[in-house]
Design a protein around this motif. Structure first.
Motif, PDB file in Angstrom:
ATOM      1  N   ASP A  39       0.841  -1.206   0.000  1.00  0.00           N
ATOM      2  CA  ASP A  39       0.000   0.000   0.000  1.00  0.00           C
ATOM      3  C   ASP A  39       0.874   1.253   0.000  1.00  0.00           C
ATOM      4  O   ASP A  39       0.520   2.273   0.588  1.00  0.00           O
ATOM      5  N   ALA A  89      -2.833  -5.037   1.423  1.00  0.00           N
ATOM      6  CA  ALA A  89      -2.120  -3.963   2.114  1.00  0.00           C
ATOM      7  C   ALA A  89      -1.470  -4.458   3.399  1.00  0.00           C
ATOM      8  O   ALA A  89      -1.902  -5.446   3.992  1.00  0.00           O
ATOM      9  N   ARG A  90      -0.472  -3.711   3.823  1.00  0.00           N
ATOM     10  CA  ARG A  90       0.183  -4.011   5.101  1.00  0.00           C
ATOM     11  C   ARG A  90      -0.372  -3.140   6.224  1.00  0.00           C
ATOM     12  O   ARG A  90      -0.033  -3.340   7.385  1.00  0.00           O
ATOM     13  N   HIS A  91      -1.157  -2.151   5.872  1.00  0.00           N
ATOM     14  CA  HIS A  91      -1.694  -1.247   6.901  1.00  0.00           C
ATOM     15  C   HIS A  91      -3.209  -1.147   6.720  1.00  0.00           C
ATOM     16  O   HIS A  91      -3.698  -1.124   5.586  1.00  0.00           O
ATOM     17  N   TYR A 104      -9.717  -3.215  -0.936  1.00  0.00           N
ATOM     18  CA  TYR A 104      -8.537  -2.988  -0.090  1.00  0.00           C
ATOM     19  C   TYR A 104      -8.573  -3.990   1.047  1.00  0.00           C
ATOM     20  O   TYR A 104      -9.481  -3.973   1.871  1.00  0.00           O
ATOM     21  N   SER A 161      -6.492  -5.783   4.217  1.00  0.00           N
ATOM     22  CA  SER A 161      -5.282  -5.532   5.018  1.00  0.00           C
ATOM     23  C   SER A 161      -5.035  -6.598   6.086  1.00  0.00           C
ATOM     24  O   SER A 161      -4.393  -6.331   7.085  1.00  0.00           O
TER      25      SER A 161
END
Ligand SMILES: Cc1cc2nc3c(=O)[nH]c(=O)nc-3n(C[C@H](O)[C@H](O)[C@H](O)COP(=O)(O)OP(=O)(O)OC[C@H]3O[C@@H](n4cnc5c(N)ncnc54)[C@H](O)[C@@H]3O)c2cc1C
Ligand code: FES
Length: 510
Positions: free
Chosen positions: A265, A287-289, A316, A318
Protein backbone atom coordinates in the motif's frame (compact mmCIF):
# COMPACT_ATOMS: atom_id res chain seq x y z
CA UNK A 1 9.76 47.27 -29.90
CA UNK A 2 5.98 46.56 -30.20
CA UNK A 3 4.57 47.46 -26.80
CA UNK A 4 1.03 46.60 -25.73
CA UNK A 5 -1.09 47.82 -22.87
CA UNK A 6 -2.10 44.71 -20.92
CA UNK A 7 -3.29 45.76 -17.45
CA UNK A 8 -3.83 48.51 -14.91
CA UNK A 9 -1.70 48.80 -11.80
CA UNK A 10 -4.84 48.95 -9.69
CA UNK A 11 -5.66 45.35 -10.74
CA UNK A 12 -2.38 43.96 -9.40
CA UNK A 13 -1.78 42.55 -5.91
CA UNK A 14 1.55 42.21 -4.08
CA UNK A 15 1.04 38.61 -2.94
CA UNK A 16 0.25 37.02 -6.29
CA UNK A 17 0.66 37.49 -10.00
CA UNK A 18 -1.89 38.58 -12.56
CA UNK A 19 -2.26 36.62 -15.80
CA UNK A 20 -2.82 38.55 -19.02
CA UNK A 21 -2.88 37.24 -22.57
CA UNK A 22 -0.77 38.69 -25.35
CA UNK A 23 -0.88 37.17 -28.86
CA UNK A 24 -2.63 34.12 -27.36
CA UNK A 25 0.24 33.64 -24.90
CA UNK A 26 -0.32 33.80 -21.14
CA UNK A 27 1.97 36.33 -19.47
CA UNK A 28 2.36 36.79 -15.74
CA UNK A 29 2.61 40.27 -14.26
CA UNK A 30 4.13 40.67 -10.81
CA UNK A 31 4.76 43.55 -8.45
CA UNK A 32 8.22 42.99 -6.99
CA UNK A 33 10.26 45.51 -5.00
CA UNK A 34 8.08 48.40 -6.16
CA UNK A 35 8.54 47.43 -9.81
CA UNK A 36 6.28 45.60 -12.23
CA UNK A 37 7.78 42.50 -13.85
CA UNK A 38 6.49 40.32 -16.67
CA UNK A 39 7.28 36.63 -17.14
CA UNK A 40 5.98 33.65 -19.05
CA UNK A 41 2.60 32.70 -17.61
CA UNK A 42 3.05 28.94 -17.44
CA UNK A 43 5.51 27.12 -15.22
CA UNK A 44 8.42 25.68 -17.23
CA UNK A 45 8.08 22.41 -15.30
CA UNK A 46 4.66 21.11 -16.26
CA UNK A 47 2.74 24.17 -17.34
CA UNK A 48 0.90 25.26 -14.18
CA UNK A 49 -0.70 28.72 -14.38
CA UNK A 50 1.75 30.72 -12.27
CA UNK A 51 -0.93 33.29 -11.46
CA UNK A 52 -2.48 30.67 -9.20
CA UNK A 53 0.76 30.50 -7.17
CA UNK A 54 1.93 32.78 -4.38
CA UNK A 55 4.45 35.58 -4.07
CA UNK A 56 6.12 35.27 -0.71
CA UNK A 57 9.46 36.55 0.65
CA UNK A 58 10.51 37.79 -2.78
CA UNK A 59 9.78 34.50 -4.53
CA UNK A 60 7.06 33.33 -6.86
CA UNK A 61 6.06 29.75 -5.98
CA UNK A 62 4.27 27.48 -8.42
CA UNK A 63 0.88 26.14 -7.24
CA UNK A 64 1.46 22.60 -8.51
CA UNK A 65 4.85 21.20 -7.48
CA UNK A 66 6.27 24.27 -5.71
CA UNK A 67 9.07 25.31 -8.05
CA UNK A 68 10.26 28.75 -6.90
CA UNK A 69 11.51 31.71 -8.96
CA UNK A 70 13.00 35.03 -7.84
CA UNK A 71 10.21 37.59 -8.19
CA UNK A 72 12.70 40.26 -9.22
CA UNK A 73 14.03 38.57 -12.35
CA UNK A 74 12.39 35.12 -12.67
CA UNK A 75 15.63 33.28 -11.85
CA UNK A 76 15.12 29.65 -10.86
CA UNK A 77 15.50 29.16 -7.11
CA UNK A 78 13.98 25.74 -6.56
CA UNK A 79 13.03 22.73 -8.66
CA UNK A 80 11.24 20.77 -10.08
CA UNK A 81 11.48 23.43 -12.79
CA UNK A 82 14.94 23.36 -14.36
CA UNK A 83 14.74 26.74 -16.10
CA UNK A 84 14.35 30.34 -15.11
CA UNK A 85 11.30 32.21 -16.40
CA UNK A 86 11.28 33.99 -19.73
CA UNK A 87 11.17 37.74 -19.07
CA UNK A 88 9.43 40.55 -20.95
CA UNK A 89 10.28 44.25 -21.03
CA UNK A 90 7.72 46.29 -19.00
CA UNK A 91 6.83 49.97 -18.93
CA UNK A 92 4.41 51.56 -16.49
CA UNK A 93 2.69 54.62 -17.99
CA UNK A 94 0.64 56.25 -15.27
CA UNK A 95 -1.70 53.50 -14.14
CA UNK A 96 -1.17 51.47 -17.31
CA UNK A 97 1.11 48.45 -17.65
CA UNK A 98 2.67 47.98 -21.09
CA UNK A 99 4.81 45.04 -22.18
CA UNK A 100 6.85 44.08 -25.21
CA UNK A 101 5.39 41.11 -27.08
CA UNK A 102 8.78 39.36 -27.42
CA UNK A 103 10.70 37.84 -24.51
CA UNK A 104 14.09 39.32 -23.63
CA UNK A 105 17.06 37.35 -25.01
CA UNK A 106 18.58 34.95 -22.49
CA UNK A 107 21.65 33.06 -23.72
CA UNK A 108 23.30 31.08 -20.95
CA UNK A 109 25.99 28.70 -22.18
CA UNK A 110 29.20 29.00 -20.20
CA UNK A 111 32.39 29.00 -22.32
CA UNK A 112 34.48 25.81 -22.28
CA UNK A 113 37.19 27.46 -20.20
CA UNK A 114 37.55 25.00 -17.31
CA UNK A 115 39.88 21.98 -17.47
CA UNK A 116 37.93 19.94 -14.90
CA UNK A 117 35.69 16.92 -15.57
CA UNK A 118 32.60 16.38 -13.46
CA UNK A 119 30.94 12.97 -13.69
CA UNK A 120 27.32 12.34 -12.73
CA UNK A 121 26.13 8.76 -12.25
CA UNK A 122 22.37 8.53 -12.83
CA UNK A 123 20.40 10.68 -15.26
CA UNK A 124 17.21 10.68 -13.21
CA UNK A 125 15.59 13.51 -11.25
CA UNK A 126 18.76 14.45 -9.40
CA UNK A 127 21.37 13.74 -12.06
CA UNK A 128 19.73 15.94 -14.67
CA UNK A 129 19.04 18.70 -12.14
CA UNK A 130 22.72 18.68 -11.14
CA UNK A 131 23.95 18.86 -14.76
CA UNK A 132 21.57 21.76 -15.47
CA UNK A 133 22.57 23.56 -12.26
CA UNK A 134 26.28 23.21 -13.02
CA UNK A 135 25.83 25.01 -16.34
CA UNK A 136 23.40 27.53 -14.83
CA UNK A 137 26.03 28.35 -12.20
CA UNK A 138 28.62 28.95 -14.90
CA UNK A 139 30.65 25.71 -14.94
CA UNK A 140 32.36 25.50 -18.33
CA UNK A 141 34.20 22.19 -17.85
CA UNK A 142 33.33 18.73 -19.05
CA UNK A 143 30.13 17.10 -17.74
CA UNK A 144 29.67 13.39 -18.27
CA UNK A 145 26.25 11.99 -17.42
CA UNK A 146 26.05 8.21 -17.24
CA UNK A 147 22.98 6.02 -16.95
CA UNK A 148 22.27 2.34 -17.41
CA UNK A 149 18.79 3.03 -18.80
CA UNK A 150 18.98 3.78 -22.52
CA UNK A 151 16.04 6.22 -22.23
CA UNK A 152 17.13 7.84 -18.95
CA UNK A 153 16.21 11.42 -18.24
CA UNK A 154 12.41 11.34 -18.17
CA UNK A 155 9.76 12.23 -15.61
CA UNK A 156 9.15 8.93 -13.84
CA UNK A 157 6.45 10.41 -11.59
CA UNK A 158 3.92 10.35 -14.44
CA UNK A 159 4.33 6.60 -15.00
CA UNK A 160 2.13 5.40 -12.14
CA UNK A 161 -0.33 8.24 -12.70
CA UNK A 162 -1.11 9.34 -16.26
CA UNK A 163 0.73 6.71 -18.32
CA UNK A 164 -0.63 3.62 -16.57
CA UNK A 165 -4.07 5.21 -16.47
CA UNK A 166 -4.02 5.74 -20.24
CA UNK A 167 -4.17 9.55 -19.97
CA UNK A 168 -0.68 9.87 -21.49
CA UNK A 169 0.88 7.62 -24.12
CA UNK A 170 4.16 5.96 -23.09
CA UNK A 171 6.01 7.85 -25.80
CA UNK A 172 4.65 11.15 -24.42
CA UNK A 173 6.40 10.63 -21.07
CA UNK A 174 8.04 14.05 -20.67
CA UNK A 175 11.82 14.10 -21.11
CA UNK A 176 13.50 16.23 -18.46
CA UNK A 177 15.60 17.81 -21.19
CA UNK A 178 15.58 17.42 -24.96
CA UNK A 179 18.58 16.34 -27.04
CA UNK A 180 19.18 19.90 -28.31
CA UNK A 181 19.71 21.03 -24.74
CA UNK A 182 22.38 18.38 -24.09
CA UNK A 183 24.17 19.25 -27.33
CA UNK A 184 24.02 23.01 -26.78
CA UNK A 185 25.17 22.76 -23.19
CA UNK A 186 27.92 20.23 -24.03
CA UNK A 187 26.59 17.67 -21.57
CA UNK A 188 27.94 14.28 -22.67
CA UNK A 189 25.43 11.49 -22.21
CA UNK A 190 26.69 7.98 -21.90
CA UNK A 191 24.74 4.74 -21.70
CA UNK A 192 26.44 2.37 -19.30
CA UNK A 193 26.31 0.60 -15.96
CA UNK A 194 28.70 1.83 -13.30
CA UNK A 195 30.13 -1.10 -11.33
CA UNK A 196 32.71 0.39 -9.00
CA UNK A 197 34.36 3.48 -7.56
CA UNK A 198 37.91 4.17 -6.45
CA UNK A 199 37.47 7.40 -4.53
CA UNK A 200 41.20 7.76 -3.72
CA UNK A 201 42.16 7.56 -7.39
CA UNK A 202 39.05 9.58 -8.41
CA UNK A 203 37.99 6.99 -10.93
CA UNK A 204 34.79 5.06 -11.66
CA UNK A 205 34.52 1.71 -13.39
CA UNK A 206 31.94 0.66 -15.95
CA UNK A 207 30.55 -2.76 -16.82
CA UNK A 208 32.19 -2.62 -20.25
CA UNK A 209 35.62 -2.53 -18.56
CA UNK A 210 36.27 1.17 -19.10
CA UNK A 211 37.29 3.55 -16.34
CA UNK A 212 36.53 7.27 -16.14
CA UNK A 213 38.53 9.84 -14.20
CA UNK A 214 36.78 12.73 -12.50
CA UNK A 215 37.57 15.87 -10.57
CA UNK A 216 34.18 15.82 -8.85
CA UNK A 217 31.62 13.00 -8.79
CA UNK A 218 27.89 13.06 -8.12
CA UNK A 219 26.24 9.73 -7.28
CA UNK A 220 22.52 9.91 -8.08
CA UNK A 221 21.62 6.29 -8.74
CA UNK A 222 18.20 6.39 -7.08
CA UNK A 223 16.44 3.30 -5.83
CA UNK A 224 15.24 -0.09 -6.98
CA UNK A 225 11.93 -1.67 -6.03
CA UNK A 226 12.12 -4.25 -3.27
CA UNK A 227 10.97 -7.68 -4.25
CA UNK A 228 9.33 -10.39 -2.14
CA UNK A 229 10.88 -13.66 -1.11
CA UNK A 230 7.84 -15.82 -1.92
CA UNK A 231 7.30 -18.77 -4.28
CA UNK A 232 5.95 -17.67 -7.65
CA UNK A 233 7.61 -14.23 -7.59
CA UNK A 234 9.39 -15.08 -10.87
CA UNK A 235 6.18 -15.69 -12.84
CA UNK A 236 6.08 -13.44 -15.92
CA UNK A 237 2.94 -11.55 -14.87
CA UNK A 238 4.49 -10.45 -11.56
CA UNK A 239 5.93 -6.98 -12.04
CA UNK A 240 7.26 -3.89 -10.32
CA UNK A 241 7.24 -0.26 -11.39
CA UNK A 242 10.23 2.04 -11.51
CA UNK A 243 11.07 2.70 -15.13
CA UNK A 244 9.63 3.26 -18.58
CA UNK A 245 10.58 -0.33 -19.43
CA UNK A 246 8.59 -1.58 -16.41
CA UNK A 247 5.63 0.53 -17.52
CA UNK A 248 5.68 -0.92 -21.02
CA UNK A 249 5.80 -4.41 -19.55
CA UNK A 250 2.77 -3.75 -17.35
CA UNK A 251 0.82 -2.18 -20.22
CA UNK A 252 1.67 -5.10 -22.50
CA UNK A 253 0.01 -7.45 -20.04
CA UNK A 254 -2.85 -5.36 -18.62
CA UNK A 255 -6.25 -5.91 -20.28
CA UNK A 256 -9.64 -4.40 -19.33
CA UNK A 257 -11.72 -6.84 -17.33
CA UNK A 258 -8.70 -8.69 -15.95
CA UNK A 259 -7.94 -9.04 -12.28
CA UNK A 260 -4.93 -7.10 -10.97
CA UNK A 261 -3.64 -7.82 -7.48
CA UNK A 262 -1.34 -5.19 -6.02
CA UNK A 263 0.84 -6.27 -3.14
CA UNK A 264 1.62 -3.33 -0.86
CA UNK A 265 0.00 0.00 0.00
CA UNK A 266 2.91 2.31 -0.80
CA UNK A 267 2.25 5.55 -2.68
CA UNK A 268 3.21 3.88 -5.94
CA UNK A 269 1.05 0.81 -5.17
CA UNK A 270 -2.02 2.97 -4.53
CA UNK A 271 -1.38 5.16 -7.57
CA UNK A 272 -1.17 2.00 -9.67
CA UNK A 273 -4.48 0.84 -8.15
CA UNK A 274 -6.10 4.11 -9.18
CA UNK A 275 -4.66 3.94 -12.70
CA UNK A 276 -5.52 0.30 -13.38
CA UNK A 277 -9.11 0.94 -12.31
CA UNK A 278 -9.17 3.64 -14.99
CA UNK A 279 -8.16 0.87 -17.41
CA UNK A 280 -11.25 -1.01 -16.27
CA UNK A 281 -9.38 -3.76 -14.53
CA UNK A 282 -10.63 -5.26 -11.27
CA UNK A 283 -8.15 -4.20 -8.62
CA UNK A 284 -7.40 -5.70 -5.22
CA UNK A 285 -4.78 -4.16 -2.94
CA UNK A 286 -3.20 -6.53 -0.43
CA UNK A 287 -2.12 -3.96 2.11
CA UNK A 288 0.18 -4.01 5.10
CA UNK A 289 -1.69 -1.25 6.90
CA UNK A 290 -5.40 -0.93 7.73
CA UNK A 291 -5.32 2.66 6.43
CA UNK A 292 -2.98 3.74 3.62
CA UNK A 293 -0.66 6.71 4.26
CA UNK A 294 -1.78 7.09 7.90
CA UNK A 295 1.89 7.24 8.97
CA UNK A 296 2.48 10.26 6.71
CA UNK A 297 -0.91 12.00 6.45
CA UNK A 298 -2.71 10.91 9.63
CA UNK A 299 -5.76 8.64 9.90
CA UNK A 300 -8.40 11.10 8.68
CA UNK A 301 -6.71 11.91 5.37
CA UNK A 302 -5.61 8.28 4.91
CA UNK A 303 -9.20 7.13 5.47
CA UNK A 304 -10.55 9.71 3.03
CA UNK A 305 -8.15 8.51 0.32
CA UNK A 306 -9.07 4.91 1.11
CA UNK A 307 -12.77 5.80 0.80
CA UNK A 308 -12.02 7.38 -2.58
CA UNK A 309 -10.37 4.16 -3.73
CA UNK A 310 -13.25 2.05 -2.46
CA UNK A 311 -15.85 4.32 -4.05
CA UNK A 312 -14.03 3.74 -7.34
CA UNK A 313 -14.13 -0.01 -6.97
CA UNK A 314 -10.75 -0.88 -5.43
CA UNK A 315 -10.88 -3.80 -2.99
CA UNK A 316 -8.54 -2.99 -0.09
CA UNK A 317 -7.61 -5.96 2.05
CA UNK A 318 -5.28 -5.53 5.02
CA UNK A 319 -5.26 -8.86 6.84
CA UNK A 320 -2.47 -11.31 6.19
CA UNK A 321 0.79 -11.24 4.24
CA UNK A 322 1.34 -12.58 0.73
CA UNK A 323 2.81 -16.08 1.21
CA UNK A 324 2.94 -17.38 -2.37
CA UNK A 325 1.91 -16.61 -5.91
CA UNK A 326 0.29 -19.55 -7.66
CA UNK A 327 0.27 -20.42 -11.34
CA UNK A 328 1.80 -22.85 -13.82
CA UNK A 329 3.77 -20.62 -16.17
CA UNK A 330 1.14 -17.90 -15.72
CA UNK A 331 -0.11 -16.13 -12.59
CA UNK A 332 -3.40 -17.50 -11.23
CA UNK A 333 -3.65 -16.28 -7.64
CA UNK A 334 -1.96 -14.69 -4.66
CA UNK A 335 -2.32 -16.70 -1.45
CA UNK A 336 -1.93 -15.09 1.98
CA UNK A 337 -0.35 -16.63 5.08
CA UNK A 338 -3.89 -16.97 6.55
CA UNK A 339 -4.91 -19.14 3.58
CA UNK A 340 -7.00 -16.52 1.76
CA UNK A 341 -6.67 -16.71 -2.00
CA UNK A 342 -7.07 -13.84 -4.48
CA UNK A 343 -7.42 -14.72 -8.15
CA UNK A 344 -5.05 -12.71 -10.33
CA UNK A 345 -4.10 -12.23 -13.97
CA UNK A 346 -1.48 -9.64 -13.10
CA UNK A 347 0.44 -8.97 -9.87
CA UNK A 348 2.21 -5.68 -9.13
CA UNK A 349 4.55 -5.60 -6.15
CA UNK A 350 4.73 -2.15 -4.53
CA UNK A 351 6.37 -2.67 -1.17
CA UNK A 352 8.97 0.08 -1.21
CA UNK A 353 12.45 0.57 -2.59
CA UNK A 354 16.07 0.17 -1.56
CA UNK A 355 18.96 2.46 -2.51
CA UNK A 356 20.85 1.41 -5.64
CA UNK A 357 24.33 1.58 -4.14
CA UNK A 358 25.91 -1.84 -4.87
CA UNK A 359 28.75 -0.33 -6.93
CA UNK A 360 29.69 1.90 -3.99
CA UNK A 361 30.09 -0.80 -1.35
CA UNK A 362 33.55 0.54 -0.52
CA UNK A 363 32.04 3.82 0.71
CA UNK A 364 30.58 3.85 4.24
CA UNK A 365 26.93 2.76 3.88
CA UNK A 366 24.01 2.89 6.32
CA UNK A 367 22.04 -0.23 7.34
CA UNK A 368 19.56 0.43 4.54
CA UNK A 369 22.51 0.59 2.08
CA UNK A 370 22.17 4.36 1.60
CA UNK A 371 25.15 6.69 1.55
CA UNK A 372 25.51 9.07 4.48
CA UNK A 373 26.11 12.68 3.41
CA UNK A 374 26.59 15.93 5.31
CA UNK A 375 24.17 18.83 4.87
CA UNK A 376 26.14 19.90 1.80
CA UNK A 377 25.51 16.42 0.26
CA UNK A 378 29.20 15.48 0.49
CA UNK A 379 30.18 11.83 1.09
CA UNK A 380 33.96 12.13 1.01
CA UNK A 381 36.63 14.11 -0.83
CA UNK A 382 35.43 14.81 -4.35
CA UNK A 383 32.22 12.73 -3.99
CA UNK A 384 28.67 13.94 -3.45
CA UNK A 385 25.47 11.85 -3.24
CA UNK A 386 21.84 12.95 -3.53
CA UNK A 387 18.29 11.76 -3.97
CA UNK A 388 16.87 8.37 -3.05
CA UNK A 389 20.29 6.97 -2.08
CA UNK A 390 21.26 9.72 0.37
CA UNK A 391 20.81 9.78 4.14
CA UNK A 392 21.17 13.46 5.05
CA UNK A 393 20.66 15.57 8.16
CA UNK A 394 17.14 17.03 8.27
CA UNK A 395 16.57 19.23 11.32
CA UNK A 396 19.54 17.46 12.94
CA UNK A 397 18.23 13.91 12.31
CA UNK A 398 19.59 11.51 9.68
CA UNK A 399 16.84 10.94 7.11
CA UNK A 400 16.47 9.31 3.71
CA UNK A 401 13.48 10.64 1.78
CA UNK A 402 12.27 9.48 -1.62
CA UNK A 403 10.78 12.60 -3.20
CA UNK A 404 11.29 13.96 -6.69
CA UNK A 405 11.67 17.65 -5.77
CA UNK A 406 13.90 16.91 -2.79
CA UNK A 407 16.27 14.88 -4.99
CA UNK A 408 16.51 17.90 -7.28
CA UNK A 409 16.91 20.40 -4.43
CA UNK A 410 19.79 18.31 -3.11
CA UNK A 411 21.28 18.10 -6.61
CA UNK A 412 21.34 21.89 -6.91
CA UNK A 413 23.07 22.14 -3.53
CA UNK A 414 25.62 19.49 -4.57
CA UNK A 415 26.26 21.40 -7.81
CA UNK A 416 27.08 24.57 -5.86
CA UNK A 417 29.41 22.65 -3.55
CA UNK A 418 31.10 20.70 -6.38
CA UNK A 419 32.04 24.16 -7.66
CA UNK A 420 33.60 25.06 -4.31
CA UNK A 421 30.55 26.65 -2.66
CA UNK A 422 29.20 26.15 0.84
CA UNK A 423 25.47 25.53 0.52
CA UNK A 424 23.48 23.48 3.02
CA UNK A 425 20.09 21.80 2.95
CA UNK A 426 17.79 24.05 4.97
CA UNK A 427 14.63 23.37 3.03
CA UNK A 428 11.18 21.89 3.37
CA UNK A 429 10.61 18.48 1.78
CA UNK A 430 7.61 18.33 -0.54
CA UNK A 431 5.91 15.60 -2.52
CA UNK A 432 2.62 14.95 -4.24
CA UNK A 433 0.57 11.88 -5.01
CA UNK A 434 -2.40 11.39 -7.32
CA UNK A 435 -5.51 9.25 -6.84
CA UNK A 436 -8.64 9.21 -8.98
CA UNK A 437 -8.15 12.70 -10.36
CA UNK A 438 -7.05 14.39 -7.13
CA UNK A 439 -3.53 15.54 -6.33
CA UNK A 440 -2.58 15.49 -2.64
CA UNK A 441 0.33 17.76 -1.66
CA UNK A 442 2.53 17.17 1.37
CA UNK A 443 4.98 19.65 2.91
CA UNK A 444 7.41 18.88 5.74
CA UNK A 445 8.43 15.56 7.22
CA UNK A 446 6.53 14.64 10.38
CA UNK A 447 7.05 11.32 12.09
CA UNK A 448 5.04 12.42 15.10
CA UNK A 449 2.51 15.13 15.79
CA UNK A 450 0.27 16.00 18.74
CA UNK A 451 -2.55 17.77 16.94
CA UNK A 452 -4.23 17.84 13.52
CA UNK A 453 -6.30 20.87 12.53
CA UNK A 454 -8.40 21.05 9.38
CA UNK A 455 -9.74 23.63 7.00
CA UNK A 456 -12.40 21.78 5.02
CA UNK A 457 -12.77 18.02 5.21
CA UNK A 458 -10.53 15.47 3.49
CA UNK A 459 -13.60 13.62 2.14
CA UNK A 460 -14.62 16.72 0.18
CA UNK A 461 -11.59 18.63 -1.13
CA UNK A 462 -10.45 21.38 -1.05
CA UNK A 463 -8.96 20.87 2.39
CA UNK A 464 -5.80 21.57 4.35
CA UNK A 465 -4.67 19.56 7.38
CA UNK A 466 -1.95 21.06 9.60
CA UNK A 467 -0.05 18.46 11.61
CA UNK A 468 1.32 20.30 14.65
CA UNK A 469 3.94 19.41 17.24
CA UNK A 470 4.47 21.61 20.31
CA UNK A 471 2.49 24.43 18.67
CA UNK A 472 4.61 24.46 15.49
CA UNK A 473 3.66 23.13 12.06
CA UNK A 474 5.43 19.79 11.53
CA UNK A 475 3.79 18.97 8.18
CA UNK A 476 0.85 19.96 6.01
CA UNK A 477 -1.25 17.80 3.71
CA UNK A 478 -3.74 19.35 1.34
CA UNK A 479 -5.77 18.91 -1.81
CA UNK A 480 -6.85 21.68 -4.23
CA UNK A 481 -5.18 24.39 -2.13
CA UNK A 482 -2.32 25.21 -4.49
CA UNK A 483 -1.81 28.87 -3.59
CA UNK A 484 -1.89 28.43 0.20
CA UNK A 485 0.49 25.44 -0.08
CA UNK A 486 2.80 27.51 -2.29
CA UNK A 487 2.98 30.19 0.40
CA UNK A 488 3.49 27.56 3.13
CA UNK A 489 6.33 25.96 1.14
CA UNK A 490 8.21 29.21 1.47
CA UNK A 491 7.13 30.13 5.00
CA UNK A 492 7.85 26.72 6.54
CA UNK A 493 11.57 27.19 5.94
CA UNK A 494 11.45 28.87 9.37
CA UNK A 495 9.63 27.42 12.43
CA UNK A 496 5.98 28.30 11.85
CA UNK A 497 3.46 28.45 14.73
CA UNK A 498 0.17 26.72 13.89
CA UNK A 499 -1.95 29.85 14.42
CA UNK A 500 0.33 31.90 12.18
CA UNK A 501 0.03 29.19 9.51
CA UNK A 502 -3.76 29.52 9.60
CA UNK A 503 -3.48 33.29 9.08
CA UNK A 504 -1.29 32.62 6.05
CA UNK A 505 -3.75 30.03 4.74
CA UNK A 506 -6.61 32.50 5.13
CA UNK A 507 -4.72 35.23 3.28
CA UNK A 508 -3.65 32.97 0.41
CA UNK A 509 -6.80 30.86 0.01
CA UNK A 510 -8.85 33.83 -1.12
C1 LIG B 1 6.33 5.38 -10.60
C2 LIG B 1 6.88 6.40 -9.65
C3 LIG B 1 6.11 7.49 -9.30
C4 LIG B 1 6.61 8.46 -8.43
N1 LIG B 1 5.84 9.54 -8.12
C5 LIG B 1 6.34 10.50 -7.32
C6 LIG B 1 5.58 11.67 -7.04
O1 LIG B 1 4.45 11.83 -7.49
N2 LIG B 1 6.13 12.62 -6.26
C7 LIG B 1 7.38 12.49 -5.73
O2 LIG B 1 7.83 13.39 -5.03
N3 LIG B 1 8.12 11.39 -5.97
C8 LIG B 1 7.64 10.40 -6.75
N4 LIG B 1 8.39 9.28 -7.01
C9 LIG B 1 9.72 9.17 -6.41
C10 LIG B 1 10.75 9.91 -7.25
O3 LIG B 1 10.64 9.51 -8.59
C11 LIG B 1 12.15 9.64 -6.73
O4 LIG B 1 12.24 10.09 -5.39
C12 LIG B 1 13.17 10.36 -7.59
O5 LIG B 1 13.14 9.89 -8.92
C13 LIG B 1 14.57 10.18 -7.01
O6 LIG B 1 15.50 10.76 -7.88
P1 LIG B 1 16.94 10.14 -8.05
O7 LIG B 1 17.63 11.02 -9.03
O8 LIG B 1 17.54 9.90 -6.72
O9 LIG B 1 16.70 8.70 -8.68
P2 LIG B 1 16.10 8.30 -10.11
O10 LIG B 1 15.22 9.35 -10.63
O11 LIG B 1 15.57 6.92 -9.93
O12 LIG B 1 17.38 8.22 -11.05
C14 LIG B 1 18.41 7.29 -10.83
C15 LIG B 1 19.04 6.91 -12.17
O13 LIG B 1 20.25 6.21 -11.90
C16 LIG B 1 20.40 5.16 -12.84
N5 LIG B 1 21.30 4.15 -12.26
C17 LIG B 1 21.12 3.42 -11.14
N6 LIG B 1 22.20 2.63 -10.91
C18 LIG B 1 23.08 2.88 -11.91
C19 LIG B 1 24.37 2.37 -12.21
N7 LIG B 1 24.98 1.47 -11.44
N8 LIG B 1 24.98 2.82 -13.33
C20 LIG B 1 24.39 3.74 -14.15
N9 LIG B 1 23.16 4.26 -13.89
C21 LIG B 1 22.51 3.84 -12.78
C22 LIG B 1 18.97 4.66 -13.03
O14 LIG B 1 18.85 3.99 -14.27
C23 LIG B 1 18.15 5.96 -12.97
O15 LIG B 1 17.92 6.50 -14.26
C24 LIG B 1 7.91 8.30 -7.88
C25 LIG B 1 8.68 7.18 -8.22
C26 LIG B 1 8.18 6.24 -9.12
C27 LIG B 1 9.03 5.05 -9.48
S1 FES C 1 4.14 22.82 -12.87
FE1 FES C 1 5.27 24.25 -11.68
S2 FES C 1 6.46 23.05 -10.38
FE2 FES C 1 5.38 21.61 -11.60
Amino acid sequence: MPMHQVARLADMREDRGLEVTLNDKPILLLRAGGQVRAFQGKCPHAGAPLAKGAVCHGRLICPWHKAAFRAEDGALCEPPALDSLERYHVEVRGDEVWIDDQPLPDEKIPPADDPRTFVIIGAGAAGIACAAALREKGFGGRIQLIDREPEAGYDRTVLSKYVLAGDMAVEQTPPLRDETYFTQQRIERRHGQVTGLDADARRIHLADGQALAYDALLIATGAEPKTLDVPGIDLPQVMMLRSLADTRQILDRARPGQQAVIIGDSFIAMEVASSLRKREMSVTVLARHPVPFAAQFGDSVGNAILARHRANGVVYHSEGEAARIEGAGKVEAVVLDNGQRFAADLVIVGVGVRPATEPFANLPREKDASLRVDDGMRVTDGVWAVGDIATFPLNGQPRRIEHWRLAQQQARIAATNMLGGEEHYLDVPFFWTYHFGKRYDYLGHAEQWDEVQFKGTPEHPPFIALLGKDGLVAAVVACDEGRAMAALAQRMKQPLPVDEAWRLVRDFSS
